[in-house]
Design a protein around this motif. Structure first.
Motif, mmCIF file in Angstrom:
data_model
loop_
_atom_site.group_PDB
_atom_site.id
_atom_site.type_symbol
_atom_site.label_atom_id
_atom_site.label_comp_id
_atom_site.label_asym_id
_atom_site.label_seq_id
_atom_site.Cartn_x
_atom_site.Cartn_y
_atom_site.Cartn_z
ATOM 1 N N PHE A 1 0.861 -1.187 0.000
ATOM 2 C CA PHE A 1 0.000 0.000 0.000
ATOM 3 C C PHE A 1 0.894 1.233 0.000
ATOM 4 O O PHE A 1 1.832 1.337 0.794
ATOM 5 C CB PHE A 1 -0.884 0.023 1.247
ATOM 6 C CG PHE A 1 -1.934 -1.048 1.292
ATOM 7 C CD1 PHE A 1 -3.023 -1.023 0.435
ATOM 8 C CD2 PHE A 1 -1.845 -2.073 2.216
ATOM 9 C CE1 PHE A 1 -4.003 -2.005 0.485
ATOM 10 C CE2 PHE A 1 -2.812 -3.062 2.273
ATOM 11 C CZ PHE A 1 -3.901 -3.024 1.407
ATOM 12 N N ILE B 1 -6.792 2.695 5.146
ATOM 13 C CA ILE B 1 -6.138 1.396 4.990
ATOM 14 C C ILE B 1 -5.999 0.695 6.339
ATOM 15 O O ILE B 1 -6.281 -0.504 6.481
ATOM 16 C CB ILE B 1 -4.759 1.583 4.320
ATOM 17 C CG1 ILE B 1 -4.919 2.022 2.869
ATOM 18 C CG2 ILE B 1 -3.937 0.281 4.397
ATOM 19 C CD1 ILE B 1 -3.641 2.528 2.231
ATOM 20 N N ILE C 1 2.766 -1.368 4.229
ATOM 21 C CA ILE C 1 2.239 -0.033 3.943
ATOM 22 C C ILE C 1 3.393 0.952 4.040
ATOM 23 O O ILE C 1 4.104 0.990 5.046
ATOM 24 C CB ILE C 1 1.074 0.352 4.887
ATOM 25 C CG1 ILE C 1 0.594 1.776 4.584
ATOM 26 C CG2 ILE C 1 1.441 0.189 6.350
ATOM 27 C CD1 ILE C 1 -0.695 2.152 5.300
#
Length: 406
Positions: free
Chosen positions: A5, A16, A48
């Motif tokens: 991400f 998220i 992420i």
């Protein structure tokens, strides 16, 4: 593993994390990933990265304050400050070269998330001491802000300092505000060659205890001297012990001369001028002398007066090479490869002298098998788990990176 991400805003980060919280999916928190191999390998469903949270959002040179998105490269921060004759006071450490990365690729968010402080920490304090405020997303996907733009805004619990050094296990930093200072006009480095560890600690402590405003004190074993950029030092016989004086050009010559007189009792004192002094301390900040090898590296913190004794005790147990920074209070220790990277012996000796040991470089198998960060005493372990639960109740942010089960 799922695709990384890469959110472009704080709200995307929060969304998220909120979805991951609802689904109990663990996330690996990254900046540019330059320090990804530090800590225990977390078991996660997806990474992420904050690398697209980019840019300086506030810079007031006269107020000595800057704000930047967490994914802003450290190199951009330093270049912007340099144009105004300013710098990060704590001289941020760059782990990149030691971990097989290019220098200068880390992010400003990672600097504070890992509390990375370089040689000047001994005078100016750690990275966390200059962190004024943060924006961050906790493990439930909630965006929060803490701190402010000036030191006097800190009241009650100082959350920015608490998040600094948590390695992304409590929250994802999205923006940081920090104090900057004027850069040194001039730097000079006094150095010795061939001092023993005991002699080096004595000389460094004498320098730091003098009135000449020393801002760095380091001692390198011969094994690491070969990794220095300065060819004269690189070819030196034996160890190198160096201390730095810097800042105003009008006083630097006087201070260097007086410090040379003070330290002459420890041996012949040599001097590096401004340009070579900067090159030397860039080597120290970037840990260039630890690059080019895959042997385990430990970061040991002890009282400066115990540094030489600790190294001697370790060398009786294994073939080890060391660099002492912060007058001997910080030791970078290279040890032979083994199933536990020497953890049992190192932690036993650390226990004798007080302090703590963190494994910074090792294979993933070794990092998975042992405590990478220094084990916590039961009361502190309990408190750490409570804090983790408050910020990240389902343990989805870098789970287990610092401590198993946390």
């Amino acid at each position: 593993m799922a695709e990384t991400f890469r959110p472009t805003s704080e709200s995307e980060v929060a969304e998220i994390v909120r979805e991951a919280y609802e689904d109990r999916r663990a996330l690996e928190v990254l900046g540019h990933g330059t320090k990804r191999t530090v800590g225990r390998p977390p078991v996660v469903s997806a990474p992420i990265s904050t690398e697209r949270l980019y840019g300086i959002t506030l810079y007031e040179p006269t107020e000595l304050v800057m704000s930047a998105k967490a994914g802003t490269p450290l190199s951009m921060i330093e270049q912007t400050l340099a144009m105004k004759g300013q710098e990060l006071p704590f001289e941020s450490l760059d782990l990149g070269p030691m971990l097989g990365q290019e220098p200068g690729e880390g992010t400003i968010g990672a600097v504070f998330a890992a509390n990375l402080s370089g040689p000047r920490r001994i005078k100016a304090g750690a990275a966390r001491d200059h962190l004024l405020g943060v924006s961050a997303v906790n493990g439930k996907g909630e965006l929060f802000k803490a701190g402010g733009r000036v030191m006097k805004n800190v009241t009650g619990y100082d959350l920015p300092k608490g998040l600094s050094g948590s390695w992304g296990t409590l929250a994802i930093l999205t923006e940081v505000t920090f104090k900057v200072l004027p850069a040194a006009q001039e730097s000079r480095t006094l150095f010795f060659t061939g001092l023993s560890d005991d002699q080096a600690v004595a000389a460094m402590c004498a320098a730091m205890g003098s009135k000449y405003d020393v801002s760095g004190a380091v001692h390198l074993h011969p094994h690491f001297v070969r990794g220095l950029s300065n060819l004269d030092l690189c070819n030196a016989r034996g160890s190198v012990t160096a201390v730095r004086v810097e800042y105003f050009s009008s006083s630097i010559k006087y201070r260097a001369e007086k410090l040379t007189q003070t330290l002459s009792v420890y041996g012949e004192v040599h001097e590096l001028g401004h340009a070579n002094s900067k090159i030397f301390w860039d080597d120290m900040r970037r840990l260039n002398f630890l690059a080019g090898s895959d042997k385990p590296i430990w970061r040991i913190s002890v009282a400066a007066s115990h540094g030489a004794q600790f190294i001697a005790a370790m060398m009786r147990r294994m073939e080890a090479h060391a660099v002492m920074d912060w007058s001997g209070g910080l030791i970078w220790l290279e040890v032979p490869k083994s199933a536990d990277a020497g953890a049992a012996d190192i932690r036993r000796v650390v226990g004798q002298f007080g302090g703590h040991a963190t494994l910074i470089r090792a294979s993933s198998d070794v990092r998975r098998a042992i405590d990478v960060f220094h084990p916590l005493d039961p009361p502190l372990a309990k408190l750490t788990k409570s804090i983790k639960t408050a910020f990240d109740p389902k343990r989805i942010l870098n789970p287990g990176r610092m401590y198993a089960g946390v």
